[in-house]
Design a protein around this motif. Structure first.
Motif, PDB file in Angstrom:
ATOM      1  N   SER A 231       0.827  -1.205   0.000  1.00 46.89           N
ATOM      2  CA  SER A 231       0.000   0.000   0.000  1.00 46.89           C
ATOM      3  C   SER A 231       0.862   1.257   0.000  1.00 46.89           C
ATOM      4  O   SER A 231       0.481   2.289  -0.556  1.00 46.89           O
ATOM      5  CB  SER A 231      -0.929  -0.002   1.219  1.00 46.89           C
ATOM      6  N   GLU A 232       2.047   1.168   0.627  1.00 47.84           N
ATOM      7  CA  GLU A 232       2.961   2.303   0.636  1.00 47.84           C
ATOM      8  C   GLU A 232       3.489   2.593  -0.771  1.00 47.84           C
ATOM      9  O   GLU A 232       3.615   3.754  -1.169  1.00 47.84           O
ATOM     10  CB  GLU A 232       4.142   2.005   1.580  1.00 47.84           C
ATOM     11  N   SER A 233       3.761   1.533  -1.524  1.00 51.46           N
ATOM     12  CA  SER A 233       4.216   1.708  -2.910  1.00 51.46           C
ATOM     13  C   SER A 233       3.122   2.340  -3.765  1.00 51.46           C
ATOM     14  O   SER A 233       3.393   3.219  -4.586  1.00 51.46           O
ATOM     15  CB  SER A 233       4.616   0.358  -3.507  1.00 51.46           C
ATOM     16  N   ARG A 234       1.878   1.890  -3.556  1.00 52.90           N
ATOM     17  CA  ARG A 234       0.764   2.477  -4.299  1.00 52.90           C
ATOM     18  C   ARG A 234       0.576   3.952  -3.945  1.00 52.90           C
ATOM     19  O   ARG A 234       0.317   4.781  -4.813  1.00 52.90           O
ATOM     20  CB  ARG A 234      -0.526   1.695  -4.017  1.00 52.90           C
ATOM     21  N   ARG A 235       0.738   4.281  -2.668  1.00 54.01           N
ATOM     22  CA  ARG A 235       0.592   5.678  -2.236  1.00 54.01           C
ATOM     23  C   ARG A 235       1.660   6.555  -2.867  1.00 54.01           C
ATOM     24  O   ARG A 235       1.378   7.660  -3.349  1.00 54.01           O
ATOM     25  CB  ARG A 235       0.683   5.762  -0.715  1.00 54.01           C
ATOM     26  N   LYS A 236       2.908   6.079  -2.887  1.00 55.35           N
ATOM     27  CA  LYS A 236       3.998   6.850  -3.489  1.00 55.35           C
ATOM     28  C   LYS A 236       3.782   7.028  -4.989  1.00 55.35           C
ATOM     29  O   LYS A 236       4.058   8.096  -5.540  1.00 55.35           O
ATOM     30  CB  LYS A 236       5.343   6.156  -3.224  1.00 55.35           C
ATOM     31  N   ALA A 237       3.296   5.971  -5.646  1.00 51.87           N
ATOM     32  CA  ALA A 237       3.059   6.055  -7.089  1.00 51.87           C
ATOM     33  C   ALA A 237       1.956   7.062  -7.399  1.00 51.87           C
ATOM     34  O   ALA A 237       2.086   7.888  -8.318  1.00 51.87           O
ATOM     35  CB  ALA A 237       2.693   4.674  -7.634  1.00 51.87           C
ATOM     36  N   PHE A 238       0.876   7.012  -6.625  1.00 56.68           N
ATOM     37  CA  PHE A 238      -0.212   7.980  -6.813  1.00 56.68           C
ATOM     38  C   PHE A 238       0.280   9.403  -6.549  1.00 56.68           C
ATOM     39  O   PHE A 238      -0.084  10.348  -7.246  1.00 56.68           O
ATOM     40  CB  PHE A 238      -1.386   7.650  -5.887  1.00 56.68           C
ATOM     41  N   SER A 239       1.114   9.562  -5.519  1.00 60.80           N
ATOM     42  CA  SER A 239       1.638  10.884  -5.189  1.00 60.80           C
ATOM     43  C   SER A 239       2.523  11.412  -6.304  1.00 60.80           C
ATOM     44  O   SER A 239       2.517  12.609  -6.612  1.00 60.80           O
ATOM     45  CB  SER A 239       2.430  10.808  -3.881  1.00 60.80           C
ATOM     46  N   THR A 240       3.274  10.504  -6.958  1.00 61.67           N
ATOM     47  CA  THR A 240       4.193  10.904  -8.018  1.00 61.67           C
ATOM     48  C   THR A 240       3.457  11.432  -9.234  1.00 61.67           C
ATOM     49  O   THR A 240       3.874  12.420  -9.844  1.00 61.67           O
ATOM     50  CB  THR A 240       5.073   9.696  -8.434  1.00 61.67           C
ATOM     51  N   CYS A 241       2.351  10.780  -9.602  1.00 58.89           N
ATOM     52  CA  CYS A 241       1.662  11.177 -10.835  1.00 58.89           C
ATOM     53  C   CYS A 241       0.378  11.952 -10.596  1.00 58.89           C
ATOM     54  O   CYS A 241      -0.225  12.460 -11.549  1.00 58.89           O
ATOM     55  CB  CYS A 241       1.364   9.948 -11.700  1.00 58.89           C
TER      56      CYS A 241
END
Length: 308
Positions: A231-241
């Motif tokens: 979930s942390e990886s998904r959060r970072k990815a969403f934050s990036t784009c």
């Protein structure tokens, strides 16, 4: 072969935002504050990116280009609007109108292509993170950035030449607060069908190409995020784009409503509001959107502001 300017109009009168004196001054103050905030915000982003070595990568290189375009977009139209509001000087010369339209279409076109390039950059960063530095190196970034500016320039050159070889003879009142394609087509006393067809075709092909690149990039990004286990990886990815996707939706929506349609559907009051969204509010919101959703940019901005 000598080129003859067949137009009988030597200057144009821009239709202002309001004719009421008490409203004009309030609007002048409001748009002046917005313009100064836009310029200050985007220049601060540029300074932060250029002075902080941690931001010397592809994503922030493209963000710097976007900030520069936002400053130019506001500067092309807003100062003349402020002059009209304060001094009631709504007259612009034929050459001034031509240059204003040229630079506006240049900046808008370049930004559309730049947003597509930024979408591709986010696709590589999220879908191919291990190969990101090899694929999106600074040499490729420079070529892509130069390409967007060059395509924007020639796209604007074509559109401007099509508009200003028309005849303007019956009236010189441009139903907009700046010179733009739809009101200039509506004002012309020449047949505009063939030019409109070329403009719509070129804008449709180039705009849809940029949109398709952006759309496909985000489809792959979304699929990659859905397959992430953490979930942390998904959060970072969403934050990036997330920041870029917000800017894309704002900019594409308003520019498509303005340019990708025939002049017969031109509605002055409605178009004036839509043009303010991409010409005034979007350049103001872009640095806010990126700084609020990006910790690295926020840290760099704090350092720049503390030094000032």
């Amino acid at each position: 072969m000598q080129t003859v300017n067949l137009s009988t109009v030597s200057e144009f009168a821009l239709v202002g935002i309001s004719d009421a004196p008490e409203v004009r001054f309030l609007l002048f103050v409001l748009f002046l504050i917005i313009y100064l905030a836009t310029v200050a915000g985007n220049i601060t982003i540029l300074v932060a990116i250029s002075t902080d070595t941690r931001l010397h990568n592809a994503m922030y290189f493209f963000l710097g280009n976007l900030s520069l375009l936002d400053v130019l977009c506001s500067t092309i139209t807003v100062p003349k609007m402020l002059e009209a509001l304060l001094l009631e000087d709504e007259v612009i010369s034929f050459t001034g109108c031509m240059l204003q339209l040229f630079f506006l279409i240049d900046v808008v076109g370049t930004e559309i292509f730049l947003l597509a390039v930024m979408a591709y950059d986010r696709y590589v960063a999220i879908c191919h993170p291990l190969q990101y530095m090899n694929i999106v190196n600074m040499k490729l970034c420079a070529h892509l950035a130069i390409g967007t500016w060059v395509v924007g320039f020639f796209n604007s050159l074509l559109h401007t030449s099509l508009i200003f070889t028309l005849l303007f003879c019956d009236s010189n009142e441009v139903d907009q607060y700046y010179c733009d394609i739809p009101p200039m087509l509506a004002l012309s006393c020449s047949p505009t069908y063939s030019r409109e067809l070329v403009i719509l075709t070129v804008a449709g092909v180039l705009g849809s190409s940029a949109f398709v690149v952006t759309l496909i990039s985000y489809i792959y990004i979304l699929l990659a995020i859905l397959y992430m286990k953490s979930s942390e990886s998904r959060r970072k990815a969403f934050s990036t784009c997330g920041s870029h996707l917000t800017v894309v939706c704002l900019f594409y929506g308003t520019t498509i409503c303005t340019y990708v349609r025939p002049s017969s559907t031109y509605l002055p009051n409605q178009d004036r509001i839509v043009s303010m969204l991409y010409g005034i509010l979007t350049p103001l919101l872009n640095p806010i959107i990126y700084s609020l959703r990006n910790k690295e940019v926020k840290c760099a901005l704090r350092r720049v502001i503390s030094q000032i």
